[in-house]
Motif scaffolding. Structure first.
Motif, PDB file in Angstrom:
ATOM      1  N   ARG A   1      -1.264  -8.055 -19.021  1.00  4.88           N
ATOM      2  CA  ARG A   1      -0.553  -7.962 -17.737  1.00  4.88           C
ATOM      3  C   ARG A   1      -1.124  -6.833 -16.885  1.00  4.88           C
ATOM      4  O   ARG A   1      -1.338  -6.986 -15.696  1.00  4.88           O
ATOM      5  CB  ARG A   1       0.943  -7.739 -17.956  1.00  4.88           C
ATOM      6  N   PHE A   2      -1.351  -5.678 -17.528  1.00  2.36           N
ATOM      7  CA  PHE A   2      -1.935  -4.564 -16.774  1.00  2.36           C
ATOM      8  C   PHE A   2      -3.295  -4.978 -16.216  1.00  2.36           C
ATOM      9  O   PHE A   2      -3.593  -4.731 -15.049  1.00  2.36           O
ATOM     10  CB  PHE A   2      -2.093  -3.318 -17.646  1.00  2.36           C
ATOM     11  N   MET A   3      -4.121  -5.585 -17.048  1.00  2.40           N
ATOM     12  CA  MET A   3      -5.469  -5.971 -16.627  1.00  2.40           C
ATOM     13  C   MET A   3      -5.423  -6.924 -15.428  1.00  2.40           C
ATOM     14  O   MET A   3      -6.190  -6.775 -14.473  1.00  2.40           O
ATOM     15  CB  MET A   3      -6.216  -6.614 -17.799  1.00  2.40           C
ATOM     16  N   LEU A   4      -4.510  -7.882 -15.475  1.00  2.48           N
ATOM     17  CA  LEU A   4      -4.399  -8.856 -14.389  1.00  2.48           C
ATOM     18  C   LEU A   4      -3.909  -8.193 -13.106  1.00  2.48           C
ATOM     19  O   LEU A   4      -4.492  -8.387 -12.030  1.00  2.48           O
ATOM     20  CB  LEU A   4      -3.456  -9.990 -14.797  1.00  2.48           C
ATOM     21  N   LEU A   5      -2.860  -7.398 -13.202  1.00  2.00           N
ATOM     22  CA  LEU A   5      -2.343  -6.729 -12.005  1.00  2.00           C
ATOM     23  C   LEU A   5      -3.347  -5.727 -11.441  1.00  2.00           C
ATOM     24  O   LEU A   5      -3.464  -5.582 -10.222  1.00  2.00           O
ATOM     25  CB  LEU A   5      -1.016  -6.039 -12.300  1.00  2.00           C
ATOM     26  N   ALA A   6      -4.078  -5.033 -12.315  1.00  5.04           N
ATOM     27  CA  ALA A   6      -5.101  -4.089 -11.840  1.00  5.04           C
ATOM     28  C   ALA A   6      -6.176  -4.823 -11.043  1.00  5.04           C
ATOM     29  O   ALA A   6      -6.616  -4.354  -9.999  1.00  5.04           O
ATOM     30  CB  ALA A   6      -5.719  -3.329 -13.009  1.00  5.04           C
TER      31      ALA A   6
ATOM     32  N   ASP B   1       8.806 -14.680  -9.719  1.00  9.77           N
ATOM     33  CA  ASP B   1       8.794 -13.831  -8.529  1.00  9.77           C
ATOM     34  C   ASP B   1       7.519 -12.986  -8.443  1.00  9.77           C
ATOM     35  O   ASP B   1       7.010 -12.733  -7.354  1.00  9.77           O
ATOM     36  CB  ASP B   1      10.053 -12.963  -8.442  1.00  9.77           C
ATOM     37  N   VAL B   2       6.968 -12.590  -9.582  1.00  9.95           N
ATOM     38  CA  VAL B   2       5.707 -11.844  -9.563  1.00  9.95           C
ATOM     39  C   VAL B   2       4.560 -12.785  -9.216  1.00  9.95           C
ATOM     40  O   VAL B   2       3.660 -12.425  -8.444  1.00  9.95           O
ATOM     41  CB  VAL B   2       5.473 -11.120 -10.907  1.00  9.95           C
ATOM     42  N   LEU B   3       4.589 -14.002  -9.741  1.00  5.66           N
ATOM     43  CA  LEU B   3       3.572 -14.994  -9.372  1.00  5.66           C
ATOM     44  C   LEU B   3       3.587 -15.258  -7.872  1.00  5.66           C
ATOM     45  O   LEU B   3       2.542 -15.335  -7.227  1.00  5.66           O
ATOM     46  CB  LEU B   3       3.797 -16.294 -10.135  1.00  5.66           C
ATOM     47  N   GLU B   4       4.788 -15.382  -7.305  1.00  5.52           N
ATOM     48  CA  GLU B   4       4.918 -15.610  -5.858  1.00  5.52           C
ATOM     49  C   GLU B   4       4.385 -14.417  -5.081  1.00  5.52           C
ATOM     50  O   GLU B   4       3.674 -14.575  -4.090  1.00  5.52           O
ATOM     51  CB  GLU B   4       6.393 -15.857  -5.510  1.00  5.52           C
ATOM     52  N   MET B   5       4.716 -13.207  -5.535  1.00  7.83           N
ATOM     53  CA  MET B   5       4.212 -12.010  -4.877  1.00  7.83           C
ATOM     54  C   MET B   5       2.682 -11.981  -4.895  1.00  7.83           C
ATOM     55  O   MET B   5       2.042 -11.690  -3.886  1.00  7.83           O
ATOM     56  CB  MET B   5       4.764 -10.764  -5.576  1.00  7.83           C
ATOM     57  N   LEU B   6       2.098 -12.318  -6.041  1.00  3.57           N
ATOM     58  CA  LEU B   6       0.639 -12.322  -6.159  1.00  3.57           C
ATOM     59  C   LEU B   6       0.011 -13.376  -5.262  1.00  3.57           C
ATOM     60  O   LEU B   6      -1.035 -13.129  -4.661  1.00  3.57           O
ATOM     61  CB  LEU B   6       0.227 -12.542  -7.618  1.00  3.57           C
ATOM     62  N   SER B   7       0.631 -14.541  -5.173  1.00  7.56           N
ATOM     63  CA  SER B   7       0.064 -15.576  -4.306  1.00  7.56           C
ATOM     64  C   SER B   7       0.141 -15.177  -2.845  1.00  7.56           C
ATOM     65  O   SER B   7      -0.756 -15.473  -2.063  1.00  7.56           O
ATOM     66  CB  SER B   7       0.745 -16.933  -4.542  1.00  7.56           C
ATOM     67  N   ASN B   8       1.184 -14.442  -2.444  1.00  7.97           N
ATOM     68  CA  ASN B   8       1.286 -13.944  -1.072  1.00  7.97           C
ATOM     69  C   ASN B   8       0.223 -12.907  -0.781  1.00  7.97           C
ATOM     70  O   ASN B   8      -0.298 -12.834   0.329  1.00  7.97           O
ATOM     71  CB  ASN B   8       2.679 -13.362  -0.806  1.00  7.97           C
ATOM     72  N   VAL B   9      -0.101 -12.077  -1.755  1.00 12.03           N
ATOM     73  CA  VAL B   9      -1.117 -11.034  -1.580  1.00 12.03           C
ATOM     74  C   VAL B   9      -2.493 -11.666  -1.442  1.00 12.03           C
ATOM     75  O   VAL B   9      -3.313 -11.227  -0.633  1.00 12.03           O
ATOM     76  CB  VAL B   9      -1.086 -10.035  -2.764  1.00 12.03           C
ATOM     77  N   GLN B  10      -2.745 -12.689  -2.235  1.00 10.95           N
ATOM     78  CA  GLN B  10      -4.072 -13.322  -2.236  1.00 10.95           C
ATOM     79  C   GLN B  10      -4.311 -14.169  -1.007  1.00 10.95           C
ATOM     80  O   GLN B  10      -5.449 -14.415  -0.642  1.00 10.95           O
ATOM     81  CB  GLN B  10      -4.258 -14.163  -3.499  1.00 10.95           C
TER      82      GLN B  10
ATOM     83  N   HIS C   1      -8.227   0.828  -5.351  1.00  9.73           N
ATOM     84  CA  HIS C   1      -7.762   0.322  -4.065  1.00  9.73           C
ATOM     85  C   HIS C   1      -6.332   0.809  -3.858  1.00  9.73           C
ATOM     86  O   HIS C   1      -5.377   0.127  -4.198  1.00  9.73           O
ATOM     87  CB  HIS C   1      -7.841  -1.215  -4.080  1.00  9.73           C
ATOM     88  N   GLU C   2      -6.201   2.026  -3.330  1.00  6.67           N
ATOM     89  CA  GLU C   2      -4.882   2.647  -3.253  1.00  6.67           C
ATOM     90  C   GLU C   2      -3.871   1.862  -2.428  1.00  6.67           C
ATOM     91  O   GLU C   2      -2.682   1.879  -2.760  1.00  6.67           O
ATOM     92  CB  GLU C   2      -4.978   4.086  -2.742  1.00  6.67           C
ATOM     93  N   PRO C   3      -4.257   1.132  -1.372  1.00  5.94           N
ATOM     94  CA  PRO C   3      -3.232   0.356  -0.665  1.00  5.94           C
ATOM     95  C   PRO C   3      -2.491  -0.632  -1.582  1.00  5.94           C
ATOM     96  O   PRO C   3      -1.342  -0.971  -1.322  1.00  5.94           O
ATOM     97  CB  PRO C   3      -4.016  -0.386   0.414  1.00  5.94           C
ATOM     98  N   GLY C   4      -3.117  -1.049  -2.651  1.00  8.18           N
ATOM     99  CA  GLY C   4      -2.465  -1.964  -3.574  1.00  8.18           C
ATOM    100  C   GLY C   4      -1.564  -1.278  -4.581  1.00  8.18           C
ATOM    101  O   GLY C   4      -0.845  -1.949  -5.330  1.00  8.18           O
ATOM    102  N   LEU C   5      -1.561   0.058  -4.603  1.00 14.91           N
ATOM    103  CA  LEU C   5      -0.788   0.782  -5.612  1.00 14.91           C
ATOM    104  C   LEU C   5       0.713   0.527  -5.478  1.00 14.91           C
ATOM    105  O   LEU C   5       1.405   0.325  -6.478  1.00 14.91           O
ATOM    106  CB  LEU C   5      -1.092   2.278  -5.559  1.00 14.91           C
ATOM    107  N   ASN C   6       1.233   0.520  -4.256  1.00 15.06           N
ATOM    108  CA  ASN C   6       2.666   0.257  -4.078  1.00 15.06           C
ATOM    109  C   ASN C   6       3.021  -1.157  -4.524  1.00 15.06           C
ATOM    110  O   ASN C   6       4.065  -1.373  -5.140  1.00 15.06           O
ATOM    111  CB  ASN C   6       3.093   0.499  -2.635  1.00 15.06           C
ATOM    112  N   LEU C   7       2.160  -2.135  -4.215  1.00 16.12           N
ATOM    113  CA  LEU C   7       2.388  -3.500  -4.696  1.00 16.12           C
ATOM    114  C   LEU C   7       2.332  -3.558  -6.219  1.00 16.12           C
ATOM    115  O   LEU C   7       3.124  -4.245  -6.858  1.00 16.12           O
ATOM    116  CB  LEU C   7       1.357  -4.455  -4.103  1.00 16.12           C
ATOM    117  N   PHE C   8       1.395  -2.825  -6.795  1.00 15.50           N
ATOM    118  CA  PHE C   8       1.264  -2.752  -8.249  1.00 15.50           C
ATOM    119  C   PHE C   8       2.546  -2.206  -8.867  1.00 15.50           C
ATOM    120  O   PHE C   8       3.101  -2.782  -9.804  1.00 15.50           O
ATOM    121  CB  PHE C   8       0.052  -1.875  -8.603  1.00 15.50           C
ATOM    122  N   LEU C   9       3.048  -1.094  -8.325  1.00 13.30           N
ATOM    123  CA  LEU C   9       4.272  -0.483  -8.851  1.00 13.30           C
ATOM    124  C   LEU C   9       5.477  -1.401  -8.656  1.00 13.30           C
ATOM    125  O   LEU C   9       6.362  -1.468  -9.509  1.00 13.30           O
ATOM    126  CB  LEU C   9       4.508   0.882  -8.206  1.00 13.30           C
ATOM    127  N   ASP C  10       5.501  -2.130  -7.539  1.00 11.88           N
ATOM    128  CA  ASP C  10       6.572  -3.098  -7.306  1.00 11.88           C
ATOM    129  C   ASP C  10       6.513  -4.213  -8.356  1.00 11.88           C
ATOM    130  O   ASP C  10       7.546  -4.601  -8.911  1.00 11.88           O
ATOM    131  CB  ASP C  10       6.458  -3.683  -5.896  1.00 11.88           C
TER     132      ASP C  10
END
Length: 190
Positions: free
Chosen positions: A141-146, A180-189, A89-98
């Motif tokens: 961490r990688f598995m979860l973010l992926a 801050d990463v947890l907050e970012m993930l909750s905003n994405v979801q 899911h390439e649109p998520g790649l920038n969020l992943f890198l962030d």
């Protein structure tokens, strides 16, 4: 701590195969591994990944084995990274890198998995473990973010010299992430 659930695939191997690998037997060890200029093969390095790759190829998958790096902006594996970007899911790649940048800037480590496995219909990452090896937090961490950002699952492949058949089970682990990463993930979801 966030839970992550994933499939564990147990793949049997024979001790004679590992012995042949460590002995650098060209009937067992692929040419690219024989060309390594370090003692890795004789220590068993790469054996589990190679056996897991064979397992997935027998099922009709293509496998990129340790030749990608999605955590770096500049990678010597760019051509393989491009294949992965086509499958995820390439649109998520920038969020992943962030998220990776946020993690590393706060002292959290994250690691690429061993394999990227794909065909025309599906793709996933795989981390390979042998004997007493266990998944580490950076791998989780990688598995979860992926999963959450790249919409790509990960699997654990456990190489076993005591099991005689392939088996599958679902396991759950927990992984720590900064707020801050947890907050970012909750905003994405949401």
């Amino acid at each position: 701590m966030l839970p992550i659930t994933f499939e564990k695939i147990t793949v049997p191997y024979g001790n004679e195969e590992l012995f042949d690998w460590k002995s650098r037997n060209p009937k067992t060890v692929p040419q690219f591994a024989l060309n390594w200029n370090d003692p890795g093969v004789s220590n068993g390095y790469g054996f589990g990944e190679w056996k897991a790759e064979q397992h997935f190829r027998q099922q009709g998958f293509y496998v990129i084995n340790n030749e990608f790096n999605l955590l770096s902006k500049h990678s010597k594996f760019e051509r393989y990274n491009q294949i992965i970007k086509l499958m995820i899911h390439e649109p998520g790649l920038n969020l992943f890198l962030d998220a990776v940048q946020r993690l590393t800037s706060q002292g959290y480590s994250i690691e690429n998995p061993d394999l990227f496995v794909y065909n025309l219909h599906t793709s996933f990452f795989a981390e390979v473990k042998r004997e007493k090896d266990v998944l580490r937090e950076p791998q989780l961490r990688f598995m979860l973010l992926a999963r959450l950002l790249l919409k790509t699952e990960s699997k654990l492949v456990y190489m076993s010299d005591t099991d005689s058949s392939i088996s599958y089970e679902i396991i759950t682990e927990k992984v720590a992430l900064p707020n801050d990463v947890l907050e970012m993930l909750s905003n994405v979801q949401s």
